[in-house]
Scaffold this motif. Structure first.
Motif, mmCIF file in Angstrom:
data_model
loop_
_atom_site.group_PDB
_atom_site.id
_atom_site.type_symbol
_atom_site.label_atom_id
_atom_site.label_comp_id
_atom_site.label_asym_id
_atom_site.label_seq_id
_atom_site.Cartn_x
_atom_site.Cartn_y
_atom_site.Cartn_z
ATOM 1 N N LEU A 90 -5.695 3.095 4.800
ATOM 2 C CA LEU A 90 -3.907 3.291 5.050
ATOM 3 C C LEU A 90 -3.304 4.051 5.824
ATOM 4 O O LEU A 90 -2.832 3.933 6.522
ATOM 5 N N SER A 132 -8.778 2.017 -0.478
ATOM 6 C CA SER A 132 -8.380 0.706 0.893
ATOM 7 C C SER A 132 -6.940 2.164 1.154
ATOM 8 O O SER A 132 -6.107 1.612 1.941
ATOM 9 N N LEU A 133 -6.549 2.935 -0.331
ATOM 10 C CA LEU A 133 -6.377 3.989 0.179
ATOM 11 C C LEU A 133 -5.799 5.032 1.330
ATOM 12 O O LEU A 133 -5.016 5.178 2.526
ATOM 13 N N SER A 150 -11.402 -6.896 -4.736
ATOM 14 C CA SER A 150 -11.052 -5.717 -4.055
ATOM 15 C C SER A 150 -10.639 -5.896 -2.461
ATOM 16 O O SER A 150 -9.843 -4.954 -1.869
ATOM 17 N N GLY A 175 -2.974 -2.957 -0.123
ATOM 18 C CA GLY A 175 -3.020 -1.791 -0.002
ATOM 19 C C GLY A 175 -2.016 -1.665 1.270
ATOM 20 O O GLY A 175 -1.840 -0.750 1.526
ATOM 21 N N CYS A 210 -12.746 0.906 -5.118
ATOM 22 C CA CYS A 210 -12.137 -0.054 -3.999
ATOM 23 C C CYS A 210 -10.255 0.275 -3.891
ATOM 24 O O CYS A 210 -9.800 0.348 -2.118
ATOM 25 N N ILE A 211 -10.163 0.978 -4.808
ATOM 26 C CA ILE A 211 -8.515 0.916 -4.544
ATOM 27 C C ILE A 211 -8.147 2.983 -3.480
ATOM 28 O O ILE A 211 -7.693 2.886 -2.501
ATOM 29 N N PHE A 244 -6.524 -6.348 -2.172
ATOM 30 C CA PHE A 244 -6.335 -5.226 -2.698
ATOM 31 C C PHE A 244 -6.539 -4.419 -1.682
ATOM 32 O O PHE A 244 -4.829 -3.678 -0.964
ATOM 33 N N LEU A 245 -7.378 -4.154 -1.089
ATOM 34 C CA LEU A 245 -7.566 -3.760 0.767
ATOM 35 C C LEU A 245 -6.209 -4.359 1.365
ATOM 36 O O LEU A 245 -5.498 -3.735 1.775
#
Lengths: 335, 242
Positions: free
Chosen positions: A13, A9-10, B4, B11, A5-6, B7-8
């Motif tokens: 982003l 999202s990164l 999540s 982020g 997930c991170i 987080f999203l």
């Protein structure tokens, strides 16, 4: 799962960041100027100042705003009124701030996208820079562009207008002048009886037709169609007015052959742009025609009988463009 | 799953900022790295640095004071054995002795390039003059554009000099003009010595020596004298390594 997930999202982003960084500032709805059929290409370089609906609107607002002058009383439209061909009628020499009187008759504004020189002596070589002169002239707005920028920046209503036109609300000399140009560039007059006749949509009377023939024979070398100016500087045979001692173009070039040469004005909407000549010495069109028929100072003598003079004036009146003069897009904006 | 999404969103927020910061930092780094070279412009008079509003003396001992010194340098080209090694884009610099920062000219992307010469213009070229309103140093609010007649003031020098037969001995030189025969913009080419800290000196002494102060103490429009005086100034530049 969390790790993925991170990562996701990164990734998102980064994409978001990149996109938001590369989108150019929004600068409004583009406008394409309608160039009249069979006209030459405009001389104004639109690629350096692309017209937008928002830019034109801002320019129009500035054009009609007396805030540009030192005492908040004089706007561009004081000397350039839409209903009178964007000039100052009734006054031989135009007046500005505190009724101070200048040294020349204000020029009519139209078809400026084709202009190469501005002012009677061509002192200004680019439309963008034209507004600097009346802003600073002590008998017109008696202000400075630096102060105008500060004043406009402090007026809340302009924040939005500048934002809409340029993508942010910062006022600069460049933006202010370009916005004014944008509005002025839209002032196209090409819908007179003469234009409709050329397009086969209207017919001249016998008198107008004879006037047109005389015009082509005697006037067209300087007042060249379709702009009704050759965009140059010519000597018109007027004797010097010793109360003004205005030698025209020579003031700028300092070259004696340019003495008493003035920019050839357009004849479009001439019915409405009285008084005439650089110093407004003639109140009636008839007087102008009489001058040209009398003077011996021109390269070629113009011979006109009394009847021919009347016919010539009848033709000149076919250059009036009411659709231009009363175009609601050009008049005082509703604030 | 809820986590999540949080987080999203978080982020997205932080990341957007981070990217902008990273981007800004990246460009800052490149500005201060070896890739960037700086040239300091220093007006001189009688072998000394010019300081505004400070009394100086001419060679003949006449007192003089400068109140304003502003000028455009443009179209910078770096050379090696006469060949171009770097040409600055949109190269227009308004230098103002009132503002120290404007005297430091920074050139990116000179890294690893060897140069021994510099070409630039004192003033603004004709093409730029007819290109309409511009921003930055060329914005007409900078007080370096004539209003009653189109044209940039290439060089502005104002002050007092005992030799001037004027009120309070005042003089004003506003040099400009871009139409023939009064094109005042001047091309300058100078050698660059080896060394780290480069200083481009403009020596005003020849100007004060060559102007006929009894007749010529004020130029404020394009004219023959404007061209002559501009030439004297253009020949008064030199680069030194400190």
């Amino acid at each position: 799962m969390r790790n993925r997930c991170i990562k996701f999202s990164l990734l998102l982003l980064l994409a978001f960041g990149l996109v938001s960084y590369t989108i150019p500032a929004w600068i409004g709805d583009p406008i394409e100027l309608k160039i009249p059929k069979n006209w030459p290409k405009p001389t104004y370089d639109f690629s350096r100042n692309p017209l937008t609906k928002e830019g034109v609107e801002l320019g129009r607002r500035l054009f009609y705003d007396p805030f540009l002058s030192r005492n908040d009383m004089i706007s561009c439209s004081n000397c350039h009124l839409s209903f009178t061909a964007f000039t100052h009628v009734d006054h031989a020499l135009s007046h500005g701030i505190e009724d101070r009187i200048g040294t020349r008759n204000s020029p009519a504004l139209m078809n400026l996208a084709w202009g190469r020189h501005f002012m009677w002596d061509g002192a200004i070589d680019h439309l963008d820079f034209q507004a600097l002169a009346p802003i600073a002239h002590p008998a017109e707005m008696d202000n400075s562009i630096e102060k105008v920028v500060q004043k406009i920046q402090s007026k809340p209503v302009y924040k939005e207008l500048f934002f809409n036109a340029f993508g942010d609300s910062t006022v600069s000399g460049e933006r202010l002048l370009k916005a004014l140009s944008q509005f002025e560039l839209t002032l196209i007059s090409a819908n007179s009886k003469y234009d409709r006749m050329i397009l086969g949509q209207d017919t001249f009377t016998d008198q107008e037709q004879n006037g047109y023939r005389l015009f082509q024979k005697s006037c067209a070398s300087c007042h060249t169609e379709p702009l009704f100016t050759n965009l140059g500087f010519e000597r018109n045979g007027l004797p010097i007015d010793t109360t003004l001692n205005d030698y025209g173009r020579m003031k700028i070039t300092k070259q004696p052959p340019d003495s008493l040469k003035f920019k050839v004005p357009t004849l479009r909407n001439i019915e409405f742009s009285y008084p005439y000549m650089h110093d407004g010495r003639f109140k009636k069109l008839r007087e102008v025609v009489n001058h040209y028929a009398q003077t011996t100072a021109l390269e070629r003598k113009i011979d006109l009988s009394p009847n021919e003079k009347v016919d010539l004036v009848a033709f000149l009146l076919t250059l009036s463009d009411k659709a231009f003069l009363f175009n609601p897009d050009f008049s005082f904006p509703r604030f | 799953m809820k986590n999540s999404i949080v987080f999203l969103l978080l982020g997205l927020l932080v990341g957007g900022q981070a990217f902008v910061l990273w981007h800004d930092n990246a460009s800052m780094v490149s500005r201060s790295s070896d890739a960037m070279r700086m040239i300091h412009v220093q007006p001189m008079f009688q072998g000394k640095k010019v300081v505004l509003d400070e009394q100086m003396r001419s060679q003949g001992g006449d007192p003089l004071k400068l109140n304003t010194l502003r000028f455009y340098l443009s179209n910078f080209v770096f050379l090696k054995n006469g060949a171009v090694v770097f040409e600055e884009k949109n190269s227009f610099h308004l230098l103002d002795l009132e503002d120290e920062n404007t005297l430091d000219l920074k050139f990116d992307a000179l890294e690893g390039r060897d140069f021994d010469g510099l070409r630039f213009k004192l003033g603004i070229d004709s093409l730029t003059h007819i290109s309409g309103a511009m921003g930055g140093d060329l914005d007409p609010t900078k007080g370096m554009f004539w209003t009653w007649q189109s044209g940039y003031i290439n060089f502005k020098l104002e002050g007092t000099f005992k030799k001037c037969p004027t009120r309070n001995h005042e003089f004003q030189f506003h040099l400009g003009g871009y139409l023939a025969p009064f094109q005042s913009v001047q091309s300058v080419q100078v050698k660059i010595p080896k060394g780290e800290n480069l200083v481009l000196q403009l020596d005003l002494s020849p100007f004060f020596d060559q102007v006929d102060w009894v007749k010529k103490y004020s130029i404020m429009s394009p004219c023959k004298e404007s061209v002559e005086v501009s030439k004297v100034l253009a020949n008064s530049f030199s680069v030194h390594a400190e």
